[in-house]
Every structure is written in C-alpha cells, then in structure tokens.
Design an enzyme around this catalytic site. Structure first.
Site, PDB file in Angstrom:
ATOM      1  N   HIS A  35     -41.819  10.270  -3.040  1.00  0.00           N
ATOM      2  CA  HIS A  35     -42.791   9.833  -2.025  1.00  0.00           C
ATOM      3  C   HIS A  35     -42.115   9.615  -0.673  1.00  0.00           C
ATOM      4  O   HIS A  35     -42.696   9.933   0.366  1.00  0.00           O
ATOM      5  CB  HIS A  35     -43.459   8.522  -2.458  1.00  0.00           C
ATOM      6  CG  HIS A  35     -44.299   8.637  -3.696  1.00  0.00           C
ATOM      7  ND1 HIS A  35     -43.959   8.035  -4.889  1.00  0.00           N
ATOM      8  CD2 HIS A  35     -45.460   9.288  -3.930  1.00  0.00           C
ATOM      9  CE1 HIS A  35     -44.877   8.307  -5.794  1.00  0.00           C
ATOM     10  NE2 HIS A  35     -45.793   9.069  -5.244  1.00  0.00           N
ATOM     11  N   GLN A  47     -59.254  10.350 -12.394  1.00  0.00           N
ATOM     12  CA  GLN A  47     -58.369  11.447 -12.801  1.00  0.00           C
ATOM     13  C   GLN A  47     -57.613  11.169 -14.096  1.00  0.00           C
ATOM     14  O   GLN A  47     -56.761  11.950 -14.482  1.00  0.00           O
ATOM     15  CB  GLN A  47     -57.431  11.847 -11.663  1.00  0.00           C
ATOM     16  CG  GLN A  47     -56.388  10.818 -11.283  1.00  0.00           C
ATOM     17  CD  GLN A  47     -55.637  11.233 -10.012  1.00  0.00           C
ATOM     18  OE1 GLN A  47     -56.136  11.091  -8.903  1.00  0.00           O
ATOM     19  NE2 GLN A  47     -54.426  11.748 -10.161  1.00  0.00           N
ATOM     20  N   LEU A  93     -38.632  13.917  -9.862  1.00  0.00           N
ATOM     21  CA  LEU A  93     -39.037  12.508  -9.769  1.00  0.00           C
ATOM     22  C   LEU A  93     -40.541  12.394  -9.979  1.00  0.00           C
ATOM     23  O   LEU A  93     -41.321  13.186  -9.464  1.00  0.00           O
ATOM     24  CB  LEU A  93     -38.633  11.926  -8.414  1.00  0.00           C
ATOM     25  CG  LEU A  93     -37.135  11.861  -8.150  1.00  0.00           C
ATOM     26  CD1 LEU A  93     -36.844  11.051  -6.889  1.00  0.00           C
ATOM     27  CD2 LEU A  93     -36.363  11.248  -9.319  1.00  0.00           C
ATOM     28  N   SER A  94     -40.914  11.391 -10.771  1.00  0.00           N
ATOM     29  CA  SER A  94     -42.323  11.151 -11.086  1.00  0.00           C
ATOM     30  C   SER A  94     -42.462   9.683 -11.473  1.00  0.00           C
ATOM     31  O   SER A  94     -41.543   9.106 -12.074  1.00  0.00           O
ATOM     32  CB  SER A  94     -42.730  12.032 -12.287  1.00  0.00           C
ATOM     33  OG  SER A  94     -43.863  11.502 -12.926  1.00  0.00           O
ATOM     34  N   SER A  95     -43.595   9.095 -11.129  1.00  0.00           N
ATOM     35  CA  SER A  95     -43.814   7.684 -11.512  1.00  0.00           C
ATOM     36  C   SER A  95     -43.777   7.535 -13.031  1.00  0.00           C
ATOM     37  O   SER A  95     -43.420   6.486 -13.555  1.00  0.00           O
ATOM     38  CB  SER A  95     -45.156   7.198 -10.971  1.00  0.00           C
ATOM     39  OG  SER A  95     -45.178   7.405  -9.584  1.00  0.00           O
TER      40      SER A  95
HETATM   41  O1  PAF Z   1     -50.691  13.096  -6.690  1.00  0.00           O
HETATM   42  C1  PAF Z   1     -51.220  11.970  -6.727  1.00  0.00           C
HETATM   43  O2  PAF Z   1     -50.564  10.934  -6.617  1.00  0.00           O
HETATM   44  C2  PAF Z   1     -52.727  11.855  -6.918  1.00  0.00           C
HETATM   45  O3  PAF Z   1     -53.194  12.866  -7.744  1.00  0.00           O
HETATM   46  C3  PAF Z   1     -53.513  11.823  -5.596  1.00  0.00           C
HETATM   47  C4  PAF Z   1     -53.336  13.126  -4.811  1.00  0.00           C
HETATM   48  C5  PAF Z   1     -53.048  10.665  -4.736  1.00  0.00           C
HETATM   49  C6  PAF Z   1     -55.009  11.664  -5.857  1.00  0.00           C
HETATM   50  O4  PAF Z   1     -55.297  10.477  -6.523  1.00  0.00           O
END
Ligand code: PAF
Length: 269
Positions: free
Chosen positions: A33, A60, A182-184
């Site tokens: 990020h 989502q 990297l990913s949460s």
């Molecule tokens: O990639 C993400 O973190 C999410 O899918 C997003 C684009 C913020 C939409 O909720």
C-alpha cells in the site's frame, strides 16, 4: 497535516478542487500500500491531493470467507498513511458508502472466471464499492495494485464505460525478500506456511520464460511442495488492447497455503 473524514459530508468539505489521486484500500496497510501511496504522491505533485479510502467491504466477501476476522487497525493505518504522505483519509461506515440506495454494479462475465469461480459475486461487490468511491471522491486518477490483476482489469473496464474522466493507474506488485507478494492475508500464515508460500513466486519466475508456462508452474510448484490440489488455477491471461500493465500476457495463479488462499501473477516474455 493529514485530515481524516468519516462521513460523506466531512469528505466533501475536505476535498480540494486540485488534482485528486485516490488510493482505495481495505486498510491493514503494508509496504504494498505504501508503494501505491508513493506513486499517488508523485502523480499528485505538491499541489494535488492524495486521498486514501479505508473500508472493509462486506459485499466482496463470500459467506464462508474471512470478513469477520479480516485484520483491522485504524489507528495503525492512520499513522502509516500519514508517514507515507497521504493528505486525506476517508474511512466511511457502511451507511455512508453503500447504504440501501447504492447502485449495484454487475461484473461482466470475466468476473465469473478465475477468482470469480471460487468467489461468486466477489467482483460485483468490488465494483459496487469502487463505483461508490469514484462518485464520492471524483478523482482524476485511481491507483490499484497489479497483484489483484483481474480486479484491476475489471475496474479499468468499468471506468472506461462509466467514469471516462478517471484514469486507472496500475502499480507493480511489491514482494518481501523471499519473493512472496505482499498481502494483508499473509498475516494468517504461520512461519512454515510463509516459506511454503514463497515457492509461488519461485514457480512463477521459472514459468516466465518457459514454452508452456502453465505446465512449468505446476512442475516447479510441486518441487517446492506446492502440490496440484493446492493450486486453484494457473492460467495465461492476454492483456486487453491499450492495457498499461507490463507484458502482453501474464500468468495468473491462485494457491491454497493452509487455510489461506493467495493470488499472484507475472508478465510473460
Ligand atoms: O483491493 C482492495 O483492497 C479492494 O478490493 C478494494 C479495491 C479497496 C475494494 O474494496
């Protein structure tokens, strides 16, 4: 000083008319990020505004997915955002950003493939929230990571149809020293699973120059103890005309490591 808006009204009064660059996130900010923010900062220049949204979007997540346990730490996110050069954070509630009146966006058929096969409705949820963010923030540019390639392609398509003035700006994946993207969700991995997961990138790297990248990915992954039944998909994707993503084709993969599902992709040569 960085501003924080919670309501849509607070957002509107904090937005400035100069060039706005939006970085949409679900929080739990990591170096991937901060790279998105750094690129946004460059695009905004000194007089533009970098707006970071933080919203864990329930639309989502599937019924059996990790919405409840998804990592959330707003205070930590605010200090990361501030240090990274964000001007304005919008952290709305569900009512502010979605609410009962939001227009639901149906993903096109591509949204039912790859990720969509395992996560029905996922991309409609993503597009609905991203469209709402676009309506509220009205950015000149919105920045998204290439790690979520299918999401990036679907948002680019939606934007070309509904938000013609917004430029979608892709940012390449940030990796740790082992190559793991990297990913949460990496926060769910044990140490042992972290090193298993780094095999995904090793397999992608070797597949990159292979005649049959998919077969090579399966072969190298197996040598890294990532067996066929752990791989949800490995597929070559042709980038649409005019795509700003590196490479004309990319190998996209999803792999189950323990109970965590990870995605990654690489440009093919
Ligand atoms: O990639 C993400 O973190 C999410 O899918 C997003 C684009 C913020 C939409 O909720």
């Amino acid at each position: 000083m960085m501003q924080v808006a919670r309501t849509a009204a607070e957002l509107q009064s904090a937005l400035i008319s100069k060039k706005r660059i939006l970085v949409p996130t679900m929080g739990s900010l990591h170096a991937g990020h901060t790279e998105l923010i750094a690129q946004a900062r460059k695009l905004a220049g000194s007089d533009g505004q970098v707006v970071l949204s933080i919203f864990v979007n329930p639309l989502q997540f599937g019924k059996t997915e990790d919405f409840e346990k998804y990592p959330r730490d707003l205070e930590m996110d605010l200090s990361v955002a501030d240090a990274a050069g964000v001007d304005l954070v919008w952290a709305p509630t569900w009512e502010e950003i979605v609410g009962p009146d939001v227009e639901t966006i149906q993903a096109p058929v591509f949204g039912d493939e790859l990720e969509g096969k395992s996560r029905p409705g996922h991309f409609s949820g993503v597009l609905t929230v991203v469209a709402s963010l676009f309506v509220h923030v009205k950015p000149a540019v919105a920045v998204f990571g290439v790690k979520d390639l299918q999401q990036l392609l679907l948002i680019t398509e939606m934007s070309a149809q509904r938000f013609k003035s917004i430029e979608i700006y892709p940012v390449e994946t940030v990796r740790d020293s082992s190559g793991l993207a990297l990913s949460s969700r990496n926060a769910y991995l044990s140490n042992e699973n972290m090193s298993l997961a780094s095999g995904i990138y090793q397999a992608l790297l070797q597949a990159k120059n292979a005649e049959d990248p998919v077969a090579k990915f399966y072969e190298v992954a197996a040598s890294q103890e990532i067996h066929r039944e752990m791989i949800d998909y490995a597929q070559v994707l042709v980038m649409p005309a005019g795509s700003k993503v590196l490479g004309q084709t990319r190998l996209v993969v999803a792999v189950h490591i323990g109970t965590t599902r990870l995605i990654d992709n690489i440009a093919l040569s």
